[in-house]
Design a protein around this motif. Sequence first.
Motif, PDB file in Angstrom:
ATOM      1  N   SER A   8       0.823  -1.209   0.000  1.00  0.00           N
ATOM      2  CA  SER A   8       0.000   0.000   0.000  1.00  0.00           C
ATOM      3  C   SER A   8       0.861   1.266   0.000  1.00  0.00           C
ATOM      4  O   SER A   8       0.401   2.340  -0.331  1.00  0.00           O
ATOM      5  CB  SER A   8      -0.933   0.005   1.200  1.00  0.00           C
ATOM      6  N   ALA A   9       2.107   1.114   0.429  1.00  0.00           N
ATOM      7  CA  ALA A   9       2.935   2.309   0.529  1.00  0.00           C
ATOM      8  C   ALA A   9       3.734   2.564  -0.737  1.00  0.00           C
ATOM      9  O   ALA A   9       4.358   3.597  -0.891  1.00  0.00           O
ATOM     10  CB  ALA A   9       3.880   2.166   1.708  1.00  0.00           C
ATOM     11  N   ALA A  10       3.705   1.605  -1.645  1.00  0.00           N
ATOM     12  CA  ALA A  10       4.651   1.705  -2.757  1.00  0.00           C
ATOM     13  C   ALA A  10       4.147   2.610  -3.878  1.00  0.00           C
ATOM     14  O   ALA A  10       3.004   2.514  -4.305  1.00  0.00           O
ATOM     15  CB  ALA A  10       4.927   0.316  -3.304  1.00  0.00           C
ATOM     16  N   ILE A  11       5.024   3.455  -4.313  1.00  0.00           N
ATOM     17  CA  ILE A  11       4.747   4.301  -5.474  1.00  0.00           C
ATOM     18  C   ILE A  11       5.857   4.028  -6.486  1.00  0.00           C
ATOM     19  O   ILE A  11       7.036   4.123  -6.143  1.00  0.00           O
ATOM     20  CB  ILE A  11       4.765   5.795  -5.094  1.00  0.00           C
ATOM     21  N   ALA A  12       5.451   3.652  -7.672  1.00  0.00           N
ATOM     22  CA  ALA A  12       6.461   3.397  -8.701  1.00  0.00           C
ATOM     23  C   ALA A  12       6.907   4.724  -9.311  1.00  0.00           C
ATOM     24  O   ALA A  12       6.084   5.599  -9.573  1.00  0.00           O
ATOM     25  CB  ALA A  12       5.875   2.495  -9.784  1.00  0.00           C
ATOM     26  N   PHE A  13       8.208   4.835  -9.502  1.00  0.00           N
ATOM     27  CA  PHE A  13       8.762   6.048 -10.105  1.00  0.00           C
ATOM     28  C   PHE A  13       9.449   5.718 -11.427  1.00  0.00           C
ATOM     29  O   PHE A  13      10.263   4.805 -11.505  1.00  0.00           O
ATOM     30  CB  PHE A  13       9.762   6.713  -9.153  1.00  0.00           C
ATOM     31  N   GLU A  14       9.072   6.447 -12.462  1.00  0.00           N
ATOM     32  CA  GLU A  14       9.729   6.323 -13.768  1.00  0.00           C
ATOM     33  C   GLU A  14      10.007   7.716 -14.320  1.00  0.00           C
ATOM     34  O   GLU A  14       9.335   8.677 -13.943  1.00  0.00           O
ATOM     35  CB  GLU A  14       8.810   5.632 -14.787  1.00  0.00           C
ATOM     36  N   LEU A  41       8.427  13.124 -15.346  1.00  0.00           N
ATOM     37  CA  LEU A  41       8.419  12.199 -14.213  1.00  0.00           C
ATOM     38  C   LEU A  41       7.042  11.568 -14.116  1.00  0.00           C
ATOM     39  O   LEU A  41       6.028  12.236 -14.371  1.00  0.00           O
ATOM     40  CB  LEU A  41       8.696  12.949 -12.899  1.00  0.00           C
ATOM     41  N   LYS A  42       7.013  10.302 -13.741  1.00  0.00           N
ATOM     42  CA  LYS A  42       5.722   9.639 -13.574  1.00  0.00           C
ATOM     43  C   LYS A  42       5.715   8.833 -12.274  1.00  0.00           C
ATOM     44  O   LYS A  42       6.592   8.003 -12.052  1.00  0.00           O
ATOM     45  CB  LYS A  42       5.441   8.702 -14.754  1.00  0.00           C
ATOM     46  N   LEU A  43       4.742   9.101 -11.435  1.00  0.00           N
ATOM     47  CA  LEU A  43       4.525   8.321 -10.220  1.00  0.00           C
ATOM     48  C   LEU A  43       3.224   7.548 -10.401  1.00  0.00           C
ATOM     49  O   LEU A  43       2.250   8.088 -10.925  1.00  0.00           O
ATOM     50  CB  LEU A  43       4.398   9.246  -8.998  1.00  0.00           C
ATOM     51  N   SER A  44       3.205   6.270  -9.993  1.00  0.00           N
ATOM     52  CA  SER A  44       1.965   5.485 -10.049  1.00  0.00           C
ATOM     53  C   SER A  44       1.815   4.751  -8.729  1.00  0.00           C
ATOM     54  O   SER A  44       2.783   4.163  -8.235  1.00  0.00           O
ATOM     55  CB  SER A  44       1.998   4.449 -11.168  1.00  0.00           C
ATOM     56  N   ASP A  45       0.613   4.789  -8.176  1.00  0.00           N
ATOM     57  CA  ASP A  45       0.403   4.031  -6.945  1.00  0.00           C
ATOM     58  C   ASP A  45      -0.490   2.820  -7.208  1.00  0.00           C
ATOM     59  O   ASP A  45      -0.979   2.621  -8.329  1.00  0.00           O
ATOM     60  CB  ASP A  45      -0.138   4.931  -5.819  1.00  0.00           C
ATOM     61  N   HIS A  46      -0.709   2.026  -6.166  1.00  0.00           N
ATOM     62  CA  HIS A  46      -1.423   0.760  -6.350  1.00  0.00           C
ATOM     63  C   HIS A  46      -2.912   0.978  -6.592  1.00  0.00           C
ATOM     64  O   HIS A  46      -3.615   0.071  -6.987  1.00  0.00           O
ATOM     65  CB  HIS A  46      -1.212  -0.135  -5.133  1.00  0.00           C
ATOM     66  N   GLN A  47      -3.400   2.207  -6.345  1.00  0.00           N
ATOM     67  CA  GLN A  47      -4.808   2.483  -6.636  1.00  0.00           C
ATOM     68  C   GLN A  47      -5.016   2.849  -8.105  1.00  0.00           C
ATOM     69  O   GLN A  47      -6.125   3.217  -8.493  1.00  0.00           O
ATOM     70  CB  GLN A  47      -5.322   3.653  -5.792  1.00  0.00           C
ATOM     71  N   GLY A  48      -3.940   2.825  -8.851  1.00  0.00           N
ATOM     72  CA  GLY A  48      -4.052   3.143 -10.266  1.00  0.00           C
ATOM     73  C   GLY A  48      -3.991   4.636 -10.550  1.00  0.00           C
ATOM     74  O   GLY A  48      -4.248   5.090 -11.663  1.00  0.00           O
ATOM     75  N   ARG A  49      -3.615   5.400  -9.518  1.00  0.00           N
ATOM     76  CA  ARG A  49      -3.488   6.839  -9.755  1.00  0.00           C
ATOM     77  C   ARG A  49      -2.098   7.141 -10.311  1.00  0.00           C
ATOM     78  O   ARG A  49      -1.126   6.453  -9.985  1.00  0.00           O
ATOM     79  CB  ARG A  49      -3.673   7.615  -8.453  1.00  0.00           C
ATOM     80  N   CYS A  73      17.690  11.710 -11.227  1.00  0.00           N
ATOM     81  CA  CYS A  73      16.576  10.765 -11.415  1.00  0.00           C
ATOM     82  C   CYS A  73      17.075   9.317 -11.390  1.00  0.00           C
ATOM     83  O   CYS A  73      16.401   8.436 -10.860  1.00  0.00           O
ATOM     84  CB  CYS A  73      15.855  11.043 -12.729  1.00  0.00           C
ATOM     85  N   GLN A  74      18.261   9.107 -11.964  1.00  0.00           N
ATOM     86  CA  GLN A  74      18.794   7.743 -12.024  1.00  0.00           C
ATOM     87  C   GLN A  74      19.123   7.188 -10.643  1.00  0.00           C
ATOM     88  O   GLN A  74      19.019   5.987 -10.417  1.00  0.00           O
ATOM     89  CB  GLN A  74      20.043   7.699 -12.915  1.00  0.00           C
ATOM     90  N   GLN A  75      19.527   8.050  -9.713  1.00  0.00           N
ATOM     91  CA  GLN A  75      19.874   7.537  -8.385  1.00  0.00           C
ATOM     92  C   GLN A  75      18.652   7.439  -7.473  1.00  0.00           C
ATOM     93  O   GLN A  75      18.746   6.928  -6.366  1.00  0.00           O
ATOM     94  CB  GLN A  75      21.006   8.367  -7.756  1.00  0.00           C
ATOM     95  N   MET A  76      17.495   7.895  -7.950  1.00  0.00           N
ATOM     96  CA  MET A  76      16.272   7.743  -7.150  1.00  0.00           C
ATOM     97  C   MET A  76      15.845   6.278  -7.194  1.00  0.00           C
ATOM     98  O   MET A  76      15.963   5.628  -8.226  1.00  0.00           O
ATOM     99  CB  MET A  76      15.140   8.588  -7.747  1.00  0.00           C
ATOM    100  N   PRO A  77      15.317   5.755  -6.074  1.00  0.00           N
ATOM    101  CA  PRO A  77      14.788   4.384  -6.128  1.00  0.00           C
ATOM    102  C   PRO A  77      13.595   4.322  -7.084  1.00  0.00           C
ATOM    103  O   PRO A  77      12.894   5.323  -7.257  1.00  0.00           O
ATOM    104  CB  PRO A  77      14.340   4.116  -4.697  1.00  0.00           C
ATOM    105  N   THR A  78      13.378   3.158  -7.685  1.00  0.00           N
ATOM    106  CA  THR A  78      12.244   3.044  -8.606  1.00  0.00           C
ATOM    107  C   THR A  78      10.943   2.819  -7.847  1.00  0.00           C
ATOM    108  O   THR A  78       9.872   2.877  -8.431  1.00  0.00           O
ATOM    109  CB  THR A  78      12.446   1.882  -9.598  1.00  0.00           C
ATOM    110  N   ARG A  79      11.045   2.534  -6.536  1.00  0.00           N
ATOM    111  CA  ARG A  79       9.834   2.478  -5.713  1.00  0.00           C
ATOM    112  C   ARG A  79      10.002   3.417  -4.537  1.00  0.00           C
ATOM    113  O   ARG A  79      10.985   3.345  -3.807  1.00  0.00           O
ATOM    114  CB  ARG A  79       9.575   1.046  -5.228  1.00  0.00           C
ATOM    115  N   LEU A  80       9.024   4.306  -4.375  1.00  0.00           N
ATOM    116  CA  LEU A  80       9.063   5.278  -3.279  1.00  0.00           C
ATOM    117  C   LEU A  80       7.913   4.973  -2.325  1.00  0.00           C
ATOM    118  O   LEU A  80       6.964   4.292  -2.705  1.00  0.00           O
ATOM    119  CB  LEU A  80       8.891   6.706  -3.832  1.00  0.00           C
ATOM    120  N   SER A  81       7.986   5.503  -1.108  1.00  0.00           N
ATOM    121  CA  SER A  81       6.874   5.332  -0.173  1.00  0.00           C
ATOM    122  C   SER A  81       6.086   6.616  -0.089  1.00  0.00           C
ATOM    123  O   SER A  81       6.610   7.699  -0.348  1.00  0.00           O
ATOM    124  CB  SER A  81       7.353   5.010   1.226  1.00  0.00           C
TER     125      SER A  81
END
Length: 335
Positions: A8-14, A41-49, A73-81
Amino acid sequence: MHHINHQSAAIAFEFRAYRRLFRRPIKTNHGIWKYREGIILKLSDHQGRTGFGEVAPLPWFGTETQSQAIAFCQQMPTRLSVGDNFSILPTLPACQFGFELAYRNLTRDIHCAELDIRHYSALLPAGEAALNAWSPLWAMGHRTFKWKIGVAPVAVELAWLSQLMERLPLGAQLRLDANGGLCEIVAHHWLDRCDRLGRRIEFIEQPLPPNCFDGLTKLARRYQTPIALDESVTALDQLKAHYYRGWRGIYVVKPAILGSADRLRQFCEDCPIDLVVSSVFETDIGRQALIDLAIALQASSSENPRRALGMGTQQWLPNDGLDDPDWEALWQRLR
Ligand SMILES: [Mg+2]
């Protein structure tokens, strides 16, 4: 046992970089600018937002370069909370703006506010080309035009100015932008001429280099034509410093390179300043953030004049899909 719901906390970062070739190179006192580079930049969460943001650096205004922004951007984790409160150094103001925007877009209902076209100033080409270029822009509904000066000898440019003012309909307002490129004598020539044009010049932007605070203050006292600071106040700290030193002229604010838009908004609530929100040739994602910010700032300081946004920049950019208000489609273009 202590369970943490990582899901629930994960936000994907691309992120995806872009490069847009201007339809014709932009001539300023800083040199010739051929293409606009930036990052979506694109953030996506598990709710599809999803939340899109934009990083649009402008190194000659003191921001990070495109490659520094990409490295960040490259050193940012691909999953954020959700609770991640990562700090971005003030040396990366374009990244600061971009990530803040992506987070804000992730959690808000997007509604795309749009102002009437007369609330956007249109950028004319530098030099003699301005003499005819205003006309189709006027027909589109623009009433405020911006013209870069300091790119040809002053006598030549003043002659063009006279011709331009003869051609421009009454009701048109002209902004002049010297990009800090005039010396004091030449600045006096310009301001003297502007004063005689009877308020048809809305303001002259950054006539002297950013380190000439006293010279700029003297000009502001001596002439009726207002003076706007731009290169002097590219970062929020510089803007604040000029305010506390007593600058009560106009501030040109380029939110995409200034850093945190939230902190700008807070400052403007406490210290209402006469400002012009201005573009640095963003895609539709950055552009919409500027419109939203301008509307919010106007709501918070109603005593200041409502100045047209410095945003009539679309006609300079190619038809590459990056002005698409459908941001998912815009993102897909960058595959
Ligand atoms: Mg400027």
